[in-house]
Write a protein that holds these residues in place. Structure first.
Motif, PDB file in Angstrom:
ATOM      1  N   SER A 112       0.838  -1.188   0.000  1.00 50.67           N
ATOM      2  CA  SER A 112       0.000   0.000   0.000  1.00 50.67           C
ATOM      3  C   SER A 112       0.881   1.250   0.000  1.00 50.67           C
ATOM      4  CB  SER A 112      -0.922   0.012   1.231  1.00 50.67           C
ATOM      5  OG  SER A 112      -1.657   1.226   1.297  1.00 50.67           O
ATOM      6  N   PRO A 113       1.054   1.910  -1.164  1.00 47.73           N
ATOM      7  CA  PRO A 113       1.880   3.115  -1.216  1.00 47.73           C
ATOM      8  C   PRO A 113       1.391   4.217  -0.270  1.00 47.73           C
ATOM      9  CG  PRO A 113       1.424   2.305  -3.429  1.00 47.73           C
ATOM     10  CD  PRO A 113       0.560   1.508  -2.484  1.00 47.73           C
ATOM     11  N   SER A 114       0.100   4.248  -0.015  1.00 47.18           N
ATOM     12  CA  SER A 114      -0.449   5.279   0.871  1.00 47.18           C
ATOM     13  C   SER A 114      -0.169   4.968   2.335  1.00 47.18           C
ATOM     14  CB  SER A 114      -1.956   5.414   0.653  1.00 47.18           C
ATOM     15  OG  SER A 114      -2.238   5.787  -0.677  1.00 47.18           O
ATOM     16  N   TYR A 115       0.012   3.675   2.643  1.00 57.37           N
ATOM     17  CA  TYR A 115       0.253   3.262   4.026  1.00 57.37           C
ATOM     18  C   TYR A 115       1.418   2.277   4.067  1.00 57.37           C
ATOM     19  CZ  TYR A 115      -4.491   5.089   4.301  1.00 57.37           C
ATOM     20  OH  TYR A 115      -5.607   5.884   4.206  1.00 57.37           O
ATOM     21  N   PRO A 116       2.640   2.754   3.818  1.00 54.02           N
ATOM     22  CA  PRO A 116       3.787   1.833   3.740  1.00 54.02           C
ATOM     23  C   PRO A 116       4.107   1.146   5.044  1.00 54.02           C
ATOM     24  CG  PRO A 116       4.510   4.122   3.712  1.00 54.02           C
ATOM     25  CD  PRO A 116       3.017   4.144   3.577  1.00 54.02           C
ATOM     26  N   TRP A 117       3.542   1.629   6.150  1.00 53.99           N
ATOM     27  CA  TRP A 117       3.805   1.000   7.443  1.00 53.99           C
ATOM     28  C   TRP A 117       2.881  -0.190   7.702  1.00 53.99           C
ATOM     29  CZ3 TRP A 117       1.937   5.886   6.622  1.00 53.99           C
ATOM     30  CH2 TRP A 117       0.603   6.122   6.936  1.00 53.99           C
ATOM     31  N   VAL A 118       1.885  -0.399   6.825  1.00 53.16           N
ATOM     32  CA  VAL A 118       1.002  -1.560   6.959  1.00 53.16           C
ATOM     33  C   VAL A 118       1.725  -2.741   6.333  1.00 53.16           C
ATOM     34  CG1 VAL A 118      -1.256  -2.537   6.442  1.00 53.16           C
ATOM     35  CG2 VAL A 118      -1.025  -0.079   6.870  1.00 53.16           C
ATOM     36  N   ASN A 119       2.407  -3.511   7.156  1.00 52.16           N
ATOM     37  CA  ASN A 119       3.325  -4.529   6.656  1.00 52.16           C
ATOM     38  C   ASN A 119       2.728  -5.930   6.671  1.00 52.16           C
ATOM     39  OD1 ASN A 119       5.425  -2.669   6.296  1.00 52.16           O
ATOM     40  ND2 ASN A 119       6.067  -2.852   8.423  1.00 52.16           N
ATOM     41  N   VAL A 120       3.247  -6.748   5.784  1.00 51.71           N
ATOM     42  CA  VAL A 120       2.964  -8.181   5.749  1.00 51.71           C
ATOM     43  C   VAL A 120       4.295  -8.900   5.922  1.00 51.71           C
ATOM     44  CG1 VAL A 120       2.108 -10.102   4.372  1.00 51.71           C
ATOM     45  CG2 VAL A 120       0.988  -7.868   4.211  1.00 51.71           C
ATOM     46  N   THR A 121       4.353  -9.875   6.829  1.00 49.25           N
ATOM     47  CA  THR A 121       5.587 -10.637   7.037  1.00 49.25           C
ATOM     48  C   THR A 121       5.332 -12.108   6.734  1.00 49.25           C
ATOM     49  OG1 THR A 121       6.414  -9.122   8.735  1.00 49.25           O
ATOM     50  CG2 THR A 121       7.363 -11.329   8.686  1.00 49.25           C
ATOM     51  N   GLU A 122       6.100 -12.631   5.790  1.00 50.87           N
ATOM     52  CA  GLU A 122       6.052 -14.053   5.460  1.00 50.87           C
ATOM     53  C   GLU A 122       7.339 -14.699   5.978  1.00 50.87           C
ATOM     54  OE1 GLU A 122       5.196 -14.766   1.376  1.00 50.87           O
ATOM     55  OE2 GLU A 122       3.533 -13.342   1.309  1.00 50.87           O
ATOM     56  N   THR A 123       7.198 -15.911   6.526  1.00 48.86           N
ATOM     57  CA  THR A 123       8.319 -16.575   7.200  1.00 48.86           C
ATOM     58  C   THR A 123       8.582 -17.947   6.589  1.00 48.86           C
ATOM     59  OG1 THR A 123       7.750 -15.440   9.264  1.00 48.86           O
ATOM     60  CG2 THR A 123       9.186 -17.342   9.437  1.00 48.86           C
ATOM     61  N   ALA A 124       9.854 -18.300   6.533  1.00 43.16           N
ATOM     62  CA  ALA A 124      10.226 -19.626   6.044  1.00 43.16           C
ATOM     63  C   ALA A 124      11.394 -20.159   6.859  1.00 43.16           C
ATOM     64  CB  ALA A 124      10.603 -19.568   4.570  1.00 43.16           C
ATOM     65  N   ASN A 125      11.352 -21.452   7.171  1.00 43.11           N
ATOM     66  CA  ASN A 125      12.484 -22.149   7.779  1.00 43.11           C
ATOM     67  C   ASN A 125      13.051 -23.099   6.726  1.00 43.11           C
ATOM     68  OD1 ASN A 125      12.437 -20.985  10.375  1.00 43.11           O
ATOM     69  ND2 ASN A 125      10.777 -22.339  11.004  1.00 43.11           N
ATOM     70  N   VAL A 126      14.313 -22.900   6.405  1.00 47.39           N
ATOM     71  CA  VAL A 126      14.914 -23.567   5.259  1.00 47.39           C
ATOM     72  C   VAL A 126      16.113 -24.388   5.710  1.00 47.39           C
ATOM     73  CG1 VAL A 126      15.982 -23.174   3.004  1.00 47.39           C
ATOM     74  CG2 VAL A 126      14.230 -21.600   3.852  1.00 47.39           C
ATOM     75  N   THR A 127      16.282 -25.575   5.126  1.00 48.62           N
ATOM     76  CA  THR A 127      17.501 -26.341   5.357  1.00 48.62           C
ATOM     77  C   THR A 127      18.677 -25.548   4.810  1.00 48.62           C
ATOM     78  OG1 THR A 127      16.309 -28.435   5.161  1.00 48.62           O
ATOM     79  CG2 THR A 127      18.694 -28.509   4.905  1.00 48.62           C
ATOM     80  N   SER A 128      19.640 -25.282   5.672  1.00 47.30           N
ATOM     81  CA  SER A 128      20.663 -24.286   5.341  1.00 47.30           C
ATOM     82  C   SER A 128      21.901 -24.857   4.663  1.00 47.30           C
ATOM     83  CB  SER A 128      21.082 -23.546   6.619  1.00 47.30           C
ATOM     84  OG  SER A 128      21.552 -24.451   7.600  1.00 47.30           O
ATOM     85  N   THR A 129      21.789 -26.024   4.077  1.00 53.80           N
ATOM     86  CA  THR A 129      22.927 -26.592   3.358  1.00 53.80           C
ATOM     87  C   THR A 129      23.218 -25.781   2.104  1.00 53.80           C
ATOM     88  OG1 THR A 129      22.343 -28.816   4.130  1.00 53.80           O
ATOM     89  CG2 THR A 129      23.830 -28.663   2.242  1.00 53.80           C
ATOM     90  N   ILE A 130      24.442 -25.335   1.966  1.00 54.10           N
ATOM     91  CA  ILE A 130      24.835 -24.540   0.800  1.00 54.10           C
ATOM     92  C   ILE A 130      25.220 -25.496  -0.328  1.00 54.10           C
ATOM     93  CG2 ILE A 130      26.513 -22.883  -0.093  1.00 54.10           C
ATOM     94  CD1 ILE A 130      26.723 -21.747   2.739  1.00 54.10           C
ATOM     95  N   SER A 131      24.547 -25.374  -1.472  1.00 53.98           N
ATOM     96  CA  SER A 131      24.845 -26.254  -2.601  1.00 53.98           C
ATOM     97  C   SER A 131      24.627 -25.506  -3.904  1.00 53.98           C
ATOM     98  CB  SER A 131      23.949 -27.500  -2.578  1.00 53.98           C
ATOM     99  OG  SER A 131      22.667 -27.206  -3.096  1.00 53.98           O
TER     100      SER A 131
END
Length: 221
Positions: free
Chosen positions: A85-104
């Protein structure tokens, strides 16, 4: 006879060089790209800001912030916060993920959750280039066989960039990789309102909560 053989050898050599150059200059897409592996989770951890993307999102997205935290048991926690929302940039949405952290070389498989429910299909993210102190080039897709699901993102350690730096980042992507460049990328709005209005919102929200608690206390009395 020897002269003809020498000419033939030269022609074969030139042909191989042209073929090698053609292969080197071949366009690279995310599905056949290789994620770099010469970094640590500490290099990737911390706060990043999305400053450019290709293609543009279907909805207007701004103030996108990515917080990456290394967790126990080989887990990497990713929290992506944004506003649509450009008019209300403080109205946030947070999406979360837990990921296997193996670097490949195959990257990371990421499933984002919103309110404990998967918010989208699993995405594959690949780290194409990384400077832990300045910026990172990331590509991804939800279906490696469908180019319409491919996307490219530039992350920055600094939220607000001047136009010269942003253009340099956009044009400084991996060689021959399709998707980076100032002519094709869409800047993600990162302004002072991403800071100030967020603080104002928190204060306002806390004020409402305190007022409600005060009213409830007096009703009980």
């Amino acid at each position: 006879m020897l002269g003809r053989l020498a000419c033939l050898a030269v022609l074969l050599l030139l042909g191989q060089q042209v073929l090698a150059q053609t292969q080197t200059n071949a366009p690279v897409y995310c599905n056949n790209a290789t994620s770099i592996t010469n970094f640590t989770l500490s290099d990737l951890s911390g706060v990043w800001y999305e400053v450019a993307r290709n293609p543009a999102t279907l909805i207007s997205v701004l103030c996108t912030q990515v917080n990456i935290t290394s967790m126990p048991n080989n887990i990497m926690n990713i929290q992506t916060t944004y506003s649509n929302s450009p008019s209300y940039p403080w109205v946030n949405v947070t999406e979360t993920a837990n990921v296997t952290s193996t670097i490949s070389q195959y990257g990371f498989n990421v499933t984002y959750y919103l309110y404990n429910t998967p918010s989208q299909t699993t995405l594959t993210f690949k780290v194409l280039a990384l400077n832990p102190s300045t910026n990172a080039y990331i590509c991804g897709y939800s279906n490696g066989s469908d180019p319409s699901t491919f996307f490219d993102v530039i992350l920055s350690r600094q939220r607000i960039l001047n136009s010269t730096t942003l253009t340099a980042y956009e044009n400084g992507g991996p060689p021959n990789f399709v998707g980076f460049g100032s002519s094709v990328m869409t800047p993600i709005s990162q302004t002072q309102s991403c800071y100030a209005n967020g603080a104002t919102s928190t204060v306002s929200f806390m004020g409402v909560v305190l007022a409600l608690l005060y009213a409830m206390f007096h009703l009980v009395q």
